[in-house]
Structure formats: structure tokens, C-alpha cells
Design a protein around this motif. Sequence first.
Motif, PDB file in Angstrom:
ATOM      1  N   GLY A   1      42.658 -60.664  24.598  1.00  0.00           N
ATOM      2  CA  GLY A   1      43.691 -60.894  23.605  1.00  0.00           C
ATOM      3  C   GLY A   1      44.196 -62.317  23.563  1.00  0.00           C
ATOM      4  N   GLN A   2      43.589 -63.204  24.356  1.00  0.00           N
ATOM      5  CA  GLN A   2      43.999 -64.604  24.360  1.00  0.00           C
ATOM      6  C   GLN A   2      43.403 -65.342  23.164  1.00  0.00           C
ATOM      7  OE1 GLN A   2      46.386 -65.371  26.665  1.00  0.00           O
ATOM      8  NE2 GLN A   2      46.092 -63.167  27.012  1.00  0.00           N
ATOM      9  N   PRO A   3      44.091 -66.398  22.683  1.00  0.00           N
ATOM     10  CA  PRO A   3      43.595 -67.110  21.490  1.00  0.00           C
ATOM     11  C   PRO A   3      42.150 -67.588  21.615  1.00  0.00           C
ATOM     12  CG  PRO A   3      45.836 -67.786  21.988  1.00  0.00           C
ATOM     13  CD  PRO A   3      45.414 -66.903  23.123  1.00  0.00           C
ATOM     14  N   PHE A   4      41.737 -68.052  22.814  1.00  0.00           N
ATOM     15  CA  PHE A   4      40.368 -68.556  22.948  1.00  0.00           C
ATOM     16  C   PHE A   4      39.332 -67.464  22.722  1.00  0.00           C
ATOM     17  CE2 PHE A   4      41.254 -67.115  27.302  1.00  0.00           C
ATOM     18  CZ  PHE A   4      40.096 -66.407  27.604  1.00  0.00           C
ATOM     19  N   ALA A   5      39.705 -66.192  23.010  1.00  0.00           N
ATOM     20  CA  ALA A   5      38.732 -65.089  22.928  1.00  0.00           C
ATOM     21  C   ALA A   5      38.221 -64.893  21.511  1.00  0.00           C
ATOM     22  CB  ALA A   5      39.352 -63.804  23.453  1.00  0.00           C
ATOM     23  N   GLU A   6      39.024 -65.267  20.502  1.00  0.00           N
ATOM     24  CA  GLU A   6      38.598 -65.077  19.123  1.00  0.00           C
ATOM     25  C   GLU A   6      37.356 -65.890  18.765  1.00  0.00           C
ATOM     26  OE1 GLU A   6      41.863 -66.038  16.646  1.00  0.00           O
ATOM     27  OE2 GLU A   6      43.204 -64.509  17.504  1.00  0.00           O
ATOM     28  N   GLU A   7      37.051 -66.900  19.576  1.00  0.00           N
ATOM     29  CA  GLU A   7      35.916 -67.773  19.283  1.00  0.00           C
ATOM     30  C   GLU A   7      34.581 -67.188  19.741  1.00  0.00           C
ATOM     31  OE1 GLU A   7      36.509 -71.689  20.773  1.00  0.00           O
ATOM     32  OE2 GLU A   7      38.655 -71.714  20.290  1.00  0.00           O
ATOM     33  N   TYR A   8      34.593 -66.073  20.510  1.00  0.00           N
ATOM     34  CA  TYR A   8      33.376 -65.608  21.169  1.00  0.00           C
ATOM     35  C   TYR A   8      33.008 -64.179  20.773  1.00  0.00           C
ATOM     36  CZ  TYR A   8      34.180 -69.671  24.062  1.00  0.00           C
ATOM     37  OH  TYR A   8      34.389 -70.963  24.483  1.00  0.00           O
ATOM     38  N   GLU A   9      31.703 -63.943  20.679  1.00  0.00           N
ATOM     39  CA  GLU A   9      31.206 -62.586  20.486  1.00  0.00           C
ATOM     40  C   GLU A   9      31.262 -61.795  21.787  1.00  0.00           C
ATOM     41  OE1 GLU A   9      27.263 -63.123  18.949  1.00  0.00           O
ATOM     42  OE2 GLU A   9      27.947 -62.970  16.871  1.00  0.00           O
ATOM     43  N   GLN A  10      30.902 -62.454  22.894  1.00  0.00           N
ATOM     44  CA  GLN A  10      30.917 -61.796  24.204  1.00  0.00           C
ATOM     45  C   GLN A  10      31.591 -62.703  25.215  1.00  0.00           C
ATOM     46  OE1 GLN A  10      26.617 -60.864  24.446  1.00  0.00           O
ATOM     47  NE2 GLN A  10      27.215 -58.750  24.859  1.00  0.00           N
ATOM     48  N   ILE A  11      32.339 -62.067  26.107  1.00  0.00           N
ATOM     49  CA  ILE A  11      32.969 -62.763  27.223  1.00  0.00           C
ATOM     50  C   ILE A  11      32.555 -62.043  28.500  1.00  0.00           C
ATOM     51  CG2 ILE A  11      35.182 -63.108  28.406  1.00  0.00           C
ATOM     52  CD1 ILE A  11      36.397 -63.834  25.719  1.00  0.00           C
ATOM     53  N   VAL A  12      32.069 -62.810  29.457  1.00  0.00           N
ATOM     54  CA  VAL A  12      31.681 -62.258  30.756  1.00  0.00           C
ATOM     55  C   VAL A  12      32.807 -62.550  31.734  1.00  0.00           C
ATOM     56  CG1 VAL A  12      29.973 -62.237  32.598  1.00  0.00           C
ATOM     57  CG2 VAL A  12      29.248 -62.669  30.228  1.00  0.00           C
ATOM     58  N   TRP A  13      33.484 -61.505  32.166  1.00  0.00           N
ATOM     59  CA  TRP A  13      34.503 -61.685  33.203  1.00  0.00           C
ATOM     60  C   TRP A  13      33.814 -61.763  34.565  1.00  0.00           C
ATOM     61  CZ3 TRP A  13      39.258 -63.026  34.347  1.00  0.00           C
ATOM     62  CH2 TRP A  13      39.680 -62.836  35.674  1.00  0.00           C
ATOM     63  N   VAL A  14      34.222 -62.741  35.405  1.00  0.00           N
ATOM     64  CA  VAL A  14      33.672 -62.895  36.751  1.00  0.00           C
ATOM     65  C   VAL A  14      34.830 -63.193  37.698  1.00  0.00           C
ATOM     66  CG1 VAL A  14      32.149 -64.221  38.250  1.00  0.00           C
ATOM     67  CG2 VAL A  14      31.459 -63.762  35.903  1.00  0.00           C
ATOM     68  N   ASP A  15      34.997 -62.402  38.764  1.00  0.00           N
ATOM     69  CA  ASP A  15      36.013 -62.683  39.778  1.00  0.00           C
ATOM     70  C   ASP A  15      35.763 -64.042  40.423  1.00  0.00           C
ATOM     71  OD1 ASP A  15      37.189 -60.262  39.277  1.00  0.00           O
ATOM     72  OD2 ASP A  15      36.691 -59.345  41.203  1.00  0.00           O
ATOM     73  N   THR A  16      36.811 -64.656  40.934  1.00  0.00           N
ATOM     74  CA  THR A  16      36.677 -65.999  41.498  1.00  0.00           C
ATOM     75  C   THR A  16      35.903 -66.025  42.807  1.00  0.00           C
ATOM     76  OG1 THR A  16      38.844 -65.743  42.547  1.00  0.00           O
ATOM     77  CG2 THR A  16      38.763 -66.907  40.443  1.00  0.00           C
ATOM     78  N   ASP A  17      35.724 -64.870  43.467  1.00  0.00           N
ATOM     79  CA  ASP A  17      35.020 -64.849  44.754  1.00  0.00           C
ATOM     80  C   ASP A  17      33.551 -64.437  44.584  1.00  0.00           C
ATOM     81  OD1 ASP A  17      35.536 -62.248  44.067  1.00  0.00           O
ATOM     82  OD2 ASP A  17      36.506 -61.698  45.948  1.00  0.00           O
ATOM     83  N   ILE A  18      32.965 -64.858  43.477  1.00  0.00           N
ATOM     84  CA  ILE A  18      31.557 -64.564  43.173  1.00  0.00           C
ATOM     85  C   ILE A  18      30.828 -65.875  42.929  1.00  0.00           C
ATOM     86  CG2 ILE A  18      29.983 -63.500  41.485  1.00  0.00           C
ATOM     87  CD1 ILE A  18      32.092 -61.355  41.023  1.00  0.00           C
ATOM     88  N   LEU A  19      29.586 -65.954  43.439  1.00  0.00           N
ATOM     89  CA  LEU A  19      28.734 -67.116  43.202  1.00  0.00           C
ATOM     90  C   LEU A  19      27.432 -66.677  42.538  1.00  0.00           C
ATOM     91  CD1 LEU A  19      29.058 -69.164  46.533  1.00  0.00           C
ATOM     92  CD2 LEU A  19      30.028 -69.741  44.298  1.00  0.00           C
ATOM     93  N   PRO A  20      26.935 -67.457  41.572  1.00  0.00           N
ATOM     94  CA  PRO A  20      25.631 -67.146  40.971  1.00  0.00           C
ATOM     95  C   PRO A  20      24.492 -67.719  41.803  1.00  0.00           C
ATOM     96  CG  PRO A  20      26.563 -69.059  39.883  1.00  0.00           C
ATOM     97  CD  PRO A  20      27.549 -68.651  40.949  1.00  0.00           C
ATOM     98  N   ALA A  21      23.377 -67.022  41.858  1.00  0.00           N
ATOM     99  CA  ALA A  21      22.188 -67.547  42.522  1.00  0.00           C
ATOM    100  C   ALA A  21      21.522 -68.597  41.625  1.00  0.00           C
ATOM    101  CB  ALA A  21      21.212 -66.413  42.822  1.00  0.00           C
TER     102      ALA A  21
END
Length: 580
Positions: free
Chosen positions: A67-87
Motif C-alpha cells: 500500500g506504499q506509494p512506490f508499490a504502484e510502480e511495480y507489477e510484482q514486489i518480492v519481499w525478502v527479510d533482512t537476514d537473507i542472502l542470495p547465492a
Amino acid sequence: MAKRRRAIVTLAVGPGFSERWHSIAEPHWRRYCDRHGYDLICLEEPLDTSERARGRSPAWQKCLILGQPFAEEYEQIVWVDTDILPAPRAPSIADRVPLELVGAVDEYSVPNRELHTRTLAKLYRHWDDAGIAYVRNPTPSEYHTLFGLPAGLDSVVQTGVMVLSPAHHRAILEDTYARYDDRGAGWNYEMRPLSYELQHAGIVQWIDPRFNYIWGHYQALHHPFLIAHPGHPRLAEHVAEALAEVHFLHFTGSLEDMDVAARVLPRARPHVRPARESRAVRAPVALFVHARPEHTRRLVELVRAANPAQVLVVADGPRNDAEAARCAETRKAIADADWGCELRMEVSDENLGLKRRVESGLDWVFDQVDEAIVLEDDCHPHPTFFAFCDELLDRYRDDPRVLTVSGSNFGQGTDAGDGSYFFSRYPLIWGWATWARAWRHYSPELAEWPELESSGWLEELFHDPQAVQYWRYTLGQRRQLADTWDSGWLLGSWLAGGLTAVSKENLVSNVGFGAEATNTKDIHPLFANLPTTPAELPVRHPSSVERDAEADAFLEDILFSGNLGRLFEQIRRFQSGAAR
């Protein structure tokens, strides 16, 4: 204004969390986003500053991001917790998630149901011994019902990573935020009610478990000693191993381990996909030869006919002067062949013996390439064996559940399942294939065995006392004698929870039984010179990556503990007859 397609969003509230995320996690997420075309957004201020919000964990505020203003710009948003790292080579997470569905990992299926049950039991035992308070919910149903939610769900949404659509999912997330209260860390904050609401609405698409692999479960499955020994000297080695096998590694608050992971990430080895599409066999073929020129010549014919792009040959040296001429003749059979492809050889002048030669040879092979089809000189394949291995090497290249592809079938599982192959716990190695990432699990000295022997590990693995007795004796003897390499591959595979994809047709014949053999001197009518039949092509893949327990029971009986039982029965009958 046209919508931008995707963003990854996280929430790091407070100077400590914000600074830590920017210094440790952000560089790795930026590389991931740059590679796959995502924007990266880190929210550093609470989205809700009400008294109710201040009284509960910031984790709940992920429910407000759509529901944040920036969200209107995107089709998809990937939520990721801060204690996660990508390989380093993690693929794009949102590619196969439709806009109307929420992409998420089922926590109780990481890496699969059977292994998750075992690792959860290990973690419960550790928490009990350490006096750590927690809520015991061994099943997905209990995970929800203990919170007071209705029964009937057999999966759990791990909300640390979710693929969301602002247009489709804002209402259900905000409604969950408004209707439920925070019960604290033991109840996983927002995760239980949000898991229930998303599944109850029927809008979840389960994605690859590697996109949200909990570090604690990885440790419990592969390296349980790390759980009780924070800061262990081998921590960096094993966290790097995890990052080479999973997509997103979730540390669930283990921030010191996350620091170590961030430091080793740049050293993780990227996969180089070989450009060999015009060849009949894309994967490199590794041949192990010694002093049997006749077998080697036939094997050369079979491999040349398969038209690989690369052949790697590992040769052992002679044991004595009498054998030197046969070793030279064997190597000449390799060198004189018109391969029509790249040929590399690793030749030992001294005799290393089967164990040391295979170990050092495969180390050399996987220093050169990321995957290989492996054949010893007496393992002669059907022509379709290569296509079978090629397809499965490609399909399971990045799947840590699968460690071996085998062309050997001794009659087990030929009618079971819904594919051209099935999954087994036994890594059969008369004509096989594997990856460099899998070979890292090899246990050369079976160093883990003394601790495992007294831990009840075998009893967890097998429910048959005869099988437990057989493998306790076998692993103990092989560790003491240190004369075979296959036991190290078997133990390493079992410790990793690895599966072998086994063809339902026998694709390889072992023609090496006899006096010249190292380990198969006696002709066994069941296994010597088995006829080969064509693989089913195109390959039909099973609907799930699950071990075929019935096929494994058959194999355990004909190859392993069943043989021991029959031997004991013969001894008892002999002794009974002698007594009379």
C-alpha cells in the motif's frame, strides 16, 4: 505511466539494522537485482507508527508494503527479510509466478518432506538439551492449529520470502495485519496467520524450496555439529557450500553466521555452462583405466560412437613389472583412438590403488569441469546411456537433493512410479554421472563415522535392525581398512540427504568380473555381464523428487543386508546339520 516490472523490498528499521544490512547484504542483493532486472528498495522507517505497531515486531510491517506509494510502480514486489542472502548464481525468483498468485516456499518441504521431518526433530532435540524455549509444531497442521487457526492445511508459507502483486494481494495482507495480534517470537510473529490466510484464499503458488532455505535446517541436515558449536572453525567452509547449493539462504537471526556468509560469497564458484550444443553428448565423459587393454578398447569404441565434446582419462600406474606392459597397452588404446574431440589425460607413474586413484582422479576431473559422466574400463554402456545422463545432469544441475545419476538397474523399481527413472538412497556407480557441487560431499576417510555410530543415526536412516547391523559393520570395517572409495561416496551422500536418479532400464553392463578385477574377482550370476536395454527416450520425469522406498528395500535385500541375512541362514543350517 507504465509500470516497472519488479522490485525486491526489505525493511531495516533502526540504525543498527540499517547499517548492518547496507554493509553486509546490500552489495549481494544489488548484484542479484542487476543480473535479473529488479529494483532494490530498503525501507528504513516504520510504515506504521501507531502505539499498536510499536508494541509488536517490525516483521508485521511487511504486510503494509503493497500500500506504499512506490508499490504502484511495480507489477510484482518480492519481499525478502533482512537476514537473507542470495547465492551468486541464484535465478530470477518471479519468472514463473503469475501476477494473481503469491509465490512462496512451503517451509515443511525444505528440501523435501522426509528430510524436513528429520532435521526438525534434530533441532527440537538440540533446543531441548540447550533449554531453548520454543513452540513444538512438528506438522503443518499443528503449526496453524496451535495458534488457534482452523485445521486442514498441510503446508506452511515461509513468509521471509514472498512474490507479491500490489494489484492482487494488498487487501489480504493489510487485513491480516489489522485482524491479528503479535504473540511474540516463539509464534513467528506474522507468519502463522499470514500463512493461513493466503492458503485459505487459495492464492499460493509453491516455488523452489531453494529460494528460502533456512540455515538452521541446512546445518541440521548436512553438518549437525555446527548447531551446537557456534563459530566452529569450519563454519566458513560449510556456509560457502550452502551458498553454492541454494538460491536464498535464510539465517533467521543468526547474524554472526550471516556475516561469515557475506565474506565468503564472492568466492563461491560460478557455474560455467559448456557451449557444446552441436555435440551428441554435451557433458564431459571421464574414463578410469588401468591395465585391461581389451576392456578399454571396447569402451573407447562405445564412447567415440557417442560423439562427446570432451573426454578426460584417469590412468593408474602398474603394481609390478609384469603389469607395466598391460598399463602401457591400455594407455596406447586411449592415445591412438581417433576421438574427434578434446582429450585430456591424468596419468600416474606409480600405482595409487583403486581408492586413491579414483579419489584423486575425480578431484582432478572436477577441477576441470562442473559435471561429468563417469565410466570405469569394465563398465560398458548402452548407447542411450549418454543421452539419459545428459538430460538428467541438465535437469538437476542446481538441485541439491540429487547427487548422482545412475545407469545401473538390478531389477529394482522397473514397474514403479510414473517416470523413466526413480530416486534411490543408494549411489550406484557402475556407469554414473555427477556434478562438482555434489562431489564436495565425498567423505574420503569416513571421519564422521565414529560419532555417527553412537548417535542413533543409522536407526533413524533404517527401520530394519538387520540393515542397521549390516551397515554398522560395513562402515566400521571400511573406515578401518581404508581400501575402497565407494563407501566415502555413499556416506557423504547419505549425510547430505542426497538422492540418486536410477534408470528403470539397465543401461550399463559390468564385464569386469574375474581374476583381474580389484573388487569383483568372483563371478556373481546376478550382476556379472548383465544385458543392457535402451533408455526410454525422450525421458519421462517423475512427478516428484522422492525416494522410492520399495525399490530401495529390494536393493538393500539383493545387494546389501539381505545377502548377509542369507549367509547367516546358511551358516545356521550348516551348524544345525553338523550337530545332528
